[in-house]
Write a protein that holds these residues in place. Structure first.
Motif, PDB file in Angstrom:
ATOM      1  N   GLN A   1      29.790  31.607  41.473  1.00 53.77           N
ATOM      2  CA  GLN A   1      30.792  32.843  41.513  1.00 53.77           C
ATOM      3  C   GLN A   1      31.080  33.186  40.211  1.00 53.77           C
ATOM      4  OE1 GLN A   1      34.286  32.564  41.271  1.00 53.77           O
ATOM      5  NE2 GLN A   1      34.454  30.505  40.366  1.00 53.77           N
ATOM      6  N   LEU A   2      31.280  32.463  39.348  1.00 57.71           N
ATOM      7  CA  LEU A   2      31.985  32.586  38.061  1.00 57.71           C
ATOM      8  C   LEU A   2      30.806  33.688  37.324  1.00 57.71           C
ATOM      9  CD1 LEU A   2      33.899  32.287  35.664  1.00 57.71           C
ATOM     10  CD2 LEU A   2      32.407  30.441  34.884  1.00 57.71           C
ATOM     11  N   VAL A   3      29.632  33.412  37.352  1.00 58.98           N
ATOM     12  CA  VAL A   3      28.655  34.055  36.786  1.00 58.98           C
ATOM     13  C   VAL A   3      28.461  35.705  37.547  1.00 58.98           C
ATOM     14  CG1 VAL A   3      26.196  34.572  36.610  1.00 58.98           C
ATOM     15  CG2 VAL A   3      27.056  32.334  36.008  1.00 58.98           C
ATOM     16  N   SER A   4      28.830  35.522  38.720  1.00 60.78           N
ATOM     17  CA  SER A   4      28.762  36.832  39.644  1.00 60.78           C
ATOM     18  C   SER A   4      29.907  37.864  39.345  1.00 60.78           C
ATOM     19  CB  SER A   4      28.685  36.460  41.163  1.00 60.78           C
ATOM     20  OG  SER A   4      27.520  35.814  41.458  1.00 60.78           O
ATOM     21  N   PHE A   5      30.951  37.046  39.252  1.00 56.25           N
ATOM     22  CA  PHE A   5      32.222  37.863  38.882  1.00 56.25           C
ATOM     23  C   PHE A   5      32.109  38.442  37.565  1.00 56.25           C
ATOM     24  CE2 PHE A   5      34.555  35.978  42.732  1.00 56.25           C
ATOM     25  CZ  PHE A   5      35.037  37.228  43.201  1.00 56.25           C
ATOM     26  N   ASN A   6      31.685  37.848  36.542  1.00 59.29           N
ATOM     27  CA  ASN A   6      31.721  38.147  35.212  1.00 59.29           C
ATOM     28  C   ASN A   6      30.771  39.305  35.042  1.00 59.29           C
ATOM     29  OD1 ASN A   6      33.670  36.242  34.669  1.00 59.29           O
ATOM     30  ND2 ASN A   6      32.643  34.924  33.478  1.00 59.29           N
ATOM     31  N   GLU A   7      29.422  39.276  35.792  1.00 62.85           N
ATOM     32  CA  GLU A   7      28.659  40.086  35.720  1.00 62.85           C
ATOM     33  C   GLU A   7      29.031  41.603  36.306  1.00 62.85           C
ATOM     34  OE1 GLU A   7      23.896  40.920  37.121  1.00 62.85           O
ATOM     35  OE2 GLU A   7      24.905  39.339  37.875  1.00 62.85           O
ATOM     36  N   ILE A   8      29.825  41.344  37.117  1.00 60.40           N
ATOM     37  CA  ILE A   8      30.392  42.692  37.695  1.00 60.40           C
ATOM     38  C   ILE A   8      31.175  43.086  36.744  1.00 60.40           C
ATOM     39  CG2 ILE A   8      31.672  43.591  39.546  1.00 60.40           C
ATOM     40  CD1 ILE A   8      30.677  41.303  41.231  1.00 60.40           C
ATOM     41  N   ALA A   9      32.150  42.464  36.238  1.00 59.62           N
ATOM     42  CA  ALA A   9      33.125  42.811  35.170  1.00 59.62           C
ATOM     43  C   ALA A   9      32.498  43.546  33.915  1.00 59.62           C
ATOM     44  CB  ALA A   9      34.145  41.452  34.656  1.00 59.62           C
ATOM     45  N   LEU A  10      31.388  42.828  33.505  1.00 58.30           N
ATOM     46  CA  LEU A  10      30.890  43.378  32.567  1.00 58.30           C
ATOM     47  C   LEU A  10      29.920  44.612  32.732  1.00 58.30           C
ATOM     48  CD1 LEU A  10      29.100  40.149  30.810  1.00 58.30           C
ATOM     49  CD2 LEU A  10      31.052  41.416  30.144  1.00 58.30           C
ATOM     50  N   LYS A  11      29.673  44.790  33.758  1.00 50.01           N
ATOM     51  CA  LYS A  11      28.936  46.137  34.146  1.00 50.01           C
ATOM     52  C   LYS A  11      29.970  47.147  34.248  1.00 50.01           C
ATOM     53  CE  LYS A  11      25.062  44.564  36.850  1.00 50.01           C
ATOM     54  NZ  LYS A  11      24.269  44.373  38.088  1.00 50.01           N
ATOM     55  N   ILE A  12      31.188  46.885  34.801  1.00 50.31           N
ATOM     56  CA  ILE A  12      32.293  47.756  35.120  1.00 50.31           C
ATOM     57  C   ILE A  12      32.722  48.246  33.513  1.00 50.31           C
ATOM     58  CG2 ILE A  12      34.840  47.833  35.672  1.00 50.31           C
ATOM     59  CD1 ILE A  12      34.132  46.452  37.985  1.00 50.31           C
ATOM     60  N   VAL A  13      32.764  47.262  32.610  1.00 45.31           N
ATOM     61  CA  VAL A  13      33.428  47.700  31.344  1.00 45.31           C
ATOM     62  C   VAL A  13      32.397  48.426  30.476  1.00 45.31           C
ATOM     63  CG1 VAL A  13      34.337  46.891  29.139  1.00 45.31           C
ATOM     64  CG2 VAL A  13      34.965  45.794  31.121  1.00 45.31           C
TER      65      VAL A  13
ATOM     66  N   PHE B   1      38.940  42.474  33.390  1.00 42.81           N
ATOM     67  CA  PHE B   1      37.900  42.163  34.644  1.00 42.81           C
ATOM     68  C   PHE B   1      37.396  40.748  34.490  1.00 42.81           C
ATOM     69  CE2 PHE B   1      37.845  46.807  35.021  1.00 42.81           C
ATOM     70  CZ  PHE B   1      38.077  47.049  36.328  1.00 42.81           C
ATOM     71  N   VAL B   2      37.004  40.470  33.295  1.00 39.78           N
ATOM     72  CA  VAL B   2      36.165  39.138  33.232  1.00 39.78           C
ATOM     73  C   VAL B   2      37.026  37.770  33.016  1.00 39.78           C
ATOM     74  CG1 VAL B   2      34.956  37.626  31.401  1.00 39.78           C
ATOM     75  CG2 VAL B   2      34.483  40.190  31.659  1.00 39.78           C
ATOM     76  N   GLY B   3      38.223  37.985  32.532  1.00 40.10           N
ATOM     77  CA  GLY B   3      39.176  36.505  32.633  1.00 40.10           C
ATOM     78  C   GLY B   3      40.392  36.891  33.264  1.00 40.10           C
TER      79      GLY B   3
END
Length: 581
Positions: A77-89, A131-133
């Motif tokens: 879930q951490l990898v998934s949320f961070n991947e989404i956040a990085l794509k958004i930014v 988004f990431v943190g």
């Protein structure tokens, strides 16, 4: 609203977000069940001293399995949320950069480059942390807190209801911190922007700073800005020191006393379950762990929120260039240029006009030269023709069609510009020349190089056209950089040429070669040539003499000399006071 706009960037990632949320709920469930299993062990096995091996193995295996499952699920879930956040930014940063490319030139005239860079880099980086943190952590912690309350209600409804009093207290604390800190973080981001602007300016002008021995002065100025940033940082640290962990720890201590008192009074009227007491204290500790994390992240949230405001403020800047309609845009085929009573001021102030009622016509294939002292408006005419600034008074026509009707794609592909200050990008010489067209073959690049007679010095370079250059082409001389800019312009095969002091950075020997190239370049093309050295434009079909934004004389070289006006005086000065022949 900033948060709402940020959340719109989540829409393309709905499926990935749903999957990540599902994994998060499973991970939270695994975390919450652990203390319940310990409670079962204490109340049903340890206290009554009932050690059924089979039951204990099942409990121990379940507890260990849940912890392993929790670790795996939390990783995914951490990898998934961070991947989404990085794509958004990544998308946000691309949007900001794309928008900046379409801003009017007056934005860059009034805004320091470092301040813009700070918004595109530092501020978007802060939004990335949002988004990431922050948002990911908030979602995880809120879900976990809800799971903790569900488990509390399962254990003891009355005590769980009593613990609900903590929620409004924590919410009030968060709102209070957010209100107080918003102004602080806004000032903090502003000071960081000033810091970047000063640093960018100093690095670009380092040769002037050292040449004028102004290192101490610029160090003092930079220190002043750094001190301002330091003071705002200290205000922020004091604010965090008051509102974040100390305040939450105080609430936690009060809640712990409340729970212990509840069980203490309950023990006076009857026995209490040790497992329930353990589970409640464990859940209370687990409840405040995400609260502490959220309060610490709230500081980061405020910085990111202010940074997002600054980013969206830039995105909302409507001072964009009018691109025109590419569908209805007429083509530029002949290259006839008409200035009809054009007046212009950079600041929009009617009392500070740079150009005043400029009117002239450049017919296809003609060369019209603009001469005059510094500040007379020569480069402004070129800037207006290129569409860098909108025409506010009068009209500019190309082939009888208003400039505003020509799309930028058509205008920039048919009008070639060679600026006074040759600008090259980091990369190879070939890449810089190929910028003139979207698709260009190496053969055409070589033809452009040969056309401007730049093959001699390029062939002497170790890698020829593939020779790498540093930022702004600093590894080449000014004359070599200008030759490459000439080749870049000719590779685009423009219908109209705008030469803004094109030979100003070229030595006398190179200038002779370029003059021959210019003669070929001008054939069949309308040329607007801005010149300081009058010897370079003596063969122009029409020479316009500008003074304080007005055309004070016009004619051929011979006609203007015969008038013995401003052009005559400039010519005499440049030829060492010798009378015309």
């Amino acid at each position: 609203m900033v948060i709402r706009r940020l959340l719109t960037y989540l829409i393309p990632h709905k499926k990935a977000l749903t999957w990540a949320s599902f994994i998060l709920i499973l991970a939270t469930f695994a975390d919450v069940i652990g203390p319940v299993l310990v409670k079962v062990f204490l109340d049903q096995h340890l206290v009554p001293r009932s050690f059924d091996r089979g039951a204990l193995i099942i409990l121990a295996s379940s507890y260990l399995g849940l912890n392993i499952l929790s670790a795996i699920l939390h990783y995914y879930q951490l990898v998934s949320f961070n991947e989404i956040a990085l794509k958004i930014v990544r998308q946000l940063r691309i949007d900001v950069f794309s928008h900046v490319q379409n801003l009017e030139f007056k934005v860059f005239d009034t805004t320091p480059a470092g301040a813009l860079i700070s918004r595109i880099t530092n501020d978007t980086e802060a939004v990335k942390e949002l988004f990431v943190g922050v948002l990911a952590a908030f979602v995880q912690n809120v879900v976990f807190m809800l799971g903790v309350f569900v488990a509390m209600f399962y254990l003891d409804v009355r005590l769980a209801c009593f613990c609900l009093i903590l929620l409004p207290i924590i919410i009030i604390l968060m709102i209070s911190y957010r209100k107080v800190s918003t102004k602080v973080y806004r000032r903090l981001r502003q000071e960081l922007s000033h810091l970047n602007a000063k640093l960018n300016e100093s690095v670009q002008g380092m040769n002037i700073i050292q040449a004028l021995r102004q290192e101490k002065r610029f160090r003092r100025e930079f220190q002043t800005i750094s001190n301002n940033y330091y003071r705002e940082e200290m205000v922020n640290i004091r604010l965090e020191g008051l509102f974040v962990r100390p305040a939450v720890d105080l609430i936690y201590t009060w809640a712990l006393i409340m729970v212990l008192n509840y069980f203490g009074f309950q023990s006076l009227t009857g026995p209490i379950e040790i497992g329930v007491l353990y589970a409640f204290i464990n859940y209370l500790d687990r409840f405040f762990e995400p609260v502490n994390m959220m309060m610490e992240r709230l500081s980061q949230f405020q910085q990111s929120f202010v940074a997002a405001e600054r980013v969206f403020e830039l995105l909302d800047d409507r001072r964009v260039t009018s691109k025109g309609s590419s569908v209805d845009s007429p083509g530029i085929s002949q290259g006839k240029i008409e200035f009809n009573d054009v007046s212009f001021s950079y600041d929009g102030d009617k009392g500070a006009k740079v150009l005043k009622s400029i009117s002239f016509t450049a017919y296809p294939g003609q060369t019209v030269a603009l001469v005059g002292h510094t500040g007379s408006g020569k480069s402004t005419i070129a800037n207006l023709l290129m569409g860098f600034y909108p025409v506010t008074q009068g009209e500019i026509l190309i082939d009888g069609v208003s400039l505003s009707r020509h799309s930028h794609q058509e205008l920039r592909s048919k009008v070639g510009l060679v600026a006074q200050d040759p600008f090259l990008f980091a990369g190879t010489i070939s890449n810089n020349i190929a910028l003139a067209r979207a698709e260009i073959r190496e053969k055409e690049v070589r033809e452009a190089v040969s056309f401007v007679q730049a093959e001699d010095f390029i062939s002497r370079l170790p890698q020829g056209l593939q020779e790498p250059m540093g930022e702004r082409g600093t590894t080449l001389s000014s004359g070599q950089r200008q030759l490459i800019c000439f080749a870049r312009t000719m590779a685009g095969n423009p219908q109209i040429l705008v030469l803004d002091e094109a030979t100003a950075s070229v030595d006398t020997e190179t200038e002779e070669a370029i003059q021959k190239a210019l003669s070929k370049m001008r054939q069949g093309r309308t040329t607007i040539a801005i010149a300081h050295r009058l010897s370079t434009i003596q063969d122009a079909d029409l020479i316009l003499v500008l003074h304080h934004g007005e055309i004070v004389a016009r004619g051929t070289h011979a006609e203007l000399l015969a008038q013995e006006g401003l052009y005559y005086k400039m010519f005499i000065l440049q030829h060492g006071g010798k009378e015309k022949e």
